[in-house]
Design an enzyme around this catalytic site. Structure first.
Site, short mmCIF file in Angstrom:
data_model
loop_
_atom_site.label_atom_id
_atom_site.label_comp_id
_atom_site.label_asym_id
_atom_site.label_seq_id
_atom_site.Cartn_x
_atom_site.Cartn_y
_atom_site.Cartn_z
CD GLU A 1 -3.02 -1.05 0.39
OE1 GLU A 1 -3.25 0.04 -0.16
OE2 GLU A 1 -3.71 -2.06 0.18
CB CYS B 1 -1.59 7.17 1.33
SG CYS B 1 -3.01 6.48 2.14
P1 NAP Z 1 8.47 4.77 4.71
O1 NAP Z 1 9.61 5.68 4.96
O2 NAP Z 1 8.44 3.98 3.47
O3 NAP Z 1 8.39 3.81 5.99
C1 NAP Z 1 7.39 2.85 6.11
C2 NAP Z 1 7.90 1.71 6.96
O4 NAP Z 1 8.94 1.03 6.25
C3 NAP Z 1 8.52 2.17 8.27
O5 NAP Z 1 8.21 1.26 9.27
C4 NAP Z 1 10.00 2.15 7.95
O6 NAP Z 1 10.82 2.04 9.07
C5 NAP Z 1 10.08 0.92 7.09
N1 NAP Z 1 11.30 0.81 6.29
C6 NAP Z 1 12.20 1.77 5.98
N2 NAP Z 1 13.19 1.25 5.24
C7 NAP Z 1 12.92 -0.07 5.07
C8 NAP Z 1 13.56 -1.14 4.37
N3 NAP Z 1 14.68 -0.96 3.69
N4 NAP Z 1 12.98 -2.36 4.41
C9 NAP Z 1 11.81 -2.56 5.06
N5 NAP Z 1 11.17 -1.57 5.75
C10 NAP Z 1 11.70 -0.34 5.74
O7 NAP Z 1 7.08 5.56 4.78
P2 NAP Z 1 6.57 6.63 5.85
O8 NAP Z 1 7.33 7.90 5.65
O9 NAP Z 1 6.51 6.04 7.21
O10 NAP Z 1 5.06 6.79 5.37
C11 NAP Z 1 4.71 7.62 4.32
C12 NAP Z 1 4.44 6.85 3.04
O11 NAP Z 1 3.46 5.84 3.28
C13 NAP Z 1 3.85 7.75 1.98
O12 NAP Z 1 4.42 7.45 0.74
C14 NAP Z 1 2.37 7.39 2.02
O13 NAP Z 1 1.67 7.68 0.84
C15 NAP Z 1 2.45 5.93 2.28
N6 NAP Z 1 1.17 5.43 2.80
C16 NAP Z 1 0.37 4.65 1.99
C17 NAP Z 1 -0.87 4.22 2.45
C18 NAP Z 1 -1.77 3.34 1.62
O14 NAP Z 1 -2.66 2.71 2.19
N7 NAP Z 1 -1.59 3.27 0.31
C19 NAP Z 1 -1.29 4.59 3.73
C20 NAP Z 1 -0.47 5.40 4.50
C21 NAP Z 1 0.77 5.80 4.03
P3 NAP Z 1 11.53 3.34 9.72
O15 NAP Z 1 10.43 4.23 10.17
O16 NAP Z 1 12.33 2.77 10.80
O17 NAP Z 1 12.35 3.95 8.62
#
Ligand code: NAP
Length: 475
Positions: free
Chosen positions: A248, A282
């Protein structure tokens, strides 16, 4: 200051390492949080793996009861839950309360869906050779689910993984976002007091790369359910080999406003869609394409409403817009705004910072190649561009790498039907903004917005494997 411990195999475990968690709004230290090592993640996976048969064998009514107990406990402590979200994410408290109310719904839906996991019967004799055969399908849990969640809905997006996983008899290792682990540990506290077997739910906070890689590469983890940014999601998909993966991801969601719309009726809704939780949603409304007939009026009304939003402390019940998740995000967004202006955009509101708050920003006449148009801004920034036809508006919306949800306001049924057919997204909203979700609807994107669907019933499909049973009645 509170010091948190890992939650593994039904126990609170002291971690070898910790990180300081800072408030995005004040930058004050609010907690010391475990930074799990690979060995600690291994311990969590082992616990989940060894509990998988117990969960798979548990009758559905018992799984439903556990989820009901959880919903009930969360309801009793809902104000505490909302304050945790406001504190660690700087989500305005009124929005945090809405998130908690939705999380309760998500667990209630999960409890109900646990009782409705059914297969189908297959008419085998529809094919020559099928005579005398009776066949039906069942759905079996996959086993261990690795759940990786983002910061922006730290309770409800966790619920969208934990609810369906437990409802369908799986076990879980949850890795919450580093900025919002307190909500996940709060959930562990609540689940600890239910009838859930130890080991069925585990929380390990810490580095995304370290924990993520371990979860993605471990053979015992059968599925990764990830919500977050496209960059990280695509990296996971590339490493996951044959593991089930639901992604997602992000978007730059758009809305079309047709030439026959009563602008005054929709302005408040559009402003809410653009600036709720500082645009860190998102399906935040990022691009608005307005027909020339109503463009000037729409822009005037929208700017007035945007300027009237209250910015400030997330714990103040009157706050509409608070701090971005990290000060670097304010600087990054200001750079993007500058870049859009260099490409000819007109800054009509905002574009400045107050501490870690970015003022609600409105840009006009934005070139489609500007980052604020073609990438995900994830900040309180919206662009409003003029279009001369519905076809042009649809082309503008589709001119994107993303495709989560899109909306159209129109009085013309033909325009509504054309948009619903042509828009390249997972969900089309007719006479509403794209920033809309209730928790049982199928939800997910196309293009770079992801693969798979959530919404309890749909997530359960993706967390279970179909099995076919054929009975030969002619022996
Ligand atoms: P993110 O930076 O991608 O982080 C998401 C999760 O992934 C966090 O728990 C993060 O851990 C972890 N992560 C980071 N690097 C990783 C790796 N190499 N391997 C596995 N996991 C890893 O996203 P965010 O800034 O928290 O959230 C914002 C994004 O989420 C936006 O793009 C938003 O659109 C999207 N989103 C999508 C939806 C949907 O339903 N489509 C809903 C909500 C949000 P750390 O925090 O420790 O880095």
């Amino acid at each position: 200051m509170q010091k948190k411990r890992l939650y593994i195999n039904g126990k609170w475990i002291d971690s070898q390492h910790h990180s300081l968690l800072l408030s995005p709004y004040t930058r004050e230290e609010i907690a010391e949080v475990p930074r799990a090592t690979v060995e600690e993640v291994e311990f969590a996976i082992k616990a989940a793996y060894e509990t998988r048969n117990k969960m798979a064998d548990m009758p559905k009514h018992q799984r439903a009861k556990i989820l009901e107990q959880l919903a009930c406990k969360l309801e009793q402590r809902s104000e505490e839950a909302a304050r945790i979200i406001a504190l660690e994410a700087s989500k305005p408290i009124k929005d945090a309360r809405i998130e908690v109310a939705r999380t309760i719904q998500t667990y209630k839906f999960s409890s109900e869906e646990a009782k409705r996991i059914n297969g189908e019967t297959i008419s085998m004799d529809a094919a020559p050779g099928g005579e005398g055969k009776i066949a039906f399908t069942t759905r079996e849990p996959l086993g261990v689910i690795g759940a990786i969640t983002p910061f922006n809905f730290p309770m409800n997006l966790v619920a969208h993984k934990v609810g369906p996983a437990l409802a369908s008899g799986n076990t879980i290792v949850l890795k919450p976002a580093s900025q919002t682990p307190l909500s996940a540990y709060f959930l562990a506290e609540l689940l600890h007091d239910t009838d859930l077997p130890a080991g069925a739910f585990n929380v390990v906070s810490g580095s995304g790369a370290v924990i993520g890689d371990k979860l993605v590469q471990d053979e015992r983890v059968k599925k990764i359910s990830f919500t977050g940014s496209p960059e990280v999601g695509i990296g996971i998909r590339n490493k996951a080999r044959l593991k089930h993966v639901t992604l997602e991801l992000g978007s730059n969601s758009a809305l079309i406003v047709d030439g026959n719309v009563d602008v005054d009726k929709i302005i408040d809704r559009c402003v809410t869609g653009a600036f709720s939780f500082q645009g860190q949603v998102c399906i935040s409304l990022q691009r608005i394409y307005v027909h020339g007939n109503v463009y000037d009026l729409f822009v005037e009304r929208f700017i007035k409403a945007a300027k009237s939003l209250r910015v400030g402390d997330p714990l103040d019940p009157n706050t509409n817009v608070s701090a971005l998740i990290h000060p670097n995000e304010v600087s990054r967004t200001l750079d993007w705004i500058k870049e859009a202006e260099q490409r000819g955009a007109v800054l009509a509101a905002g574009g400045t910072r107050q501490g870690n708050i970015l003022m609600p920003t409105v840009l006009l006449e934005v070139d489609p190649s500007a980052k604020v148009s073609c990438q995900e801004v994830f900040a309180p920034v919206v662009l409003i561009n003029k279009v001369s036809s519905i076809e042009e508006a649809i082309d503008c919306v589709n001119d994107s790498d993303y495709g989560l949800q899109a909306g159209i306001y129109t009085e013309n049924i033909h325009h509504a039907m054309l948009a619903s057919k042509k828009l390249q997204v997972g969900g089309v909203l007719i006479n509403d903004i794209p920033t809309y979700r209730v928790d049982h609807m199928p939800y997910g994107g196309v293009k770079d917005s992801g693969v798979g669907r959530e919404g309890i019933k749909y997530a359960i499909q993706e967390m279970t494997e179909q099995k076919l049973i054929i009975i030969n009645s002619m022996v």
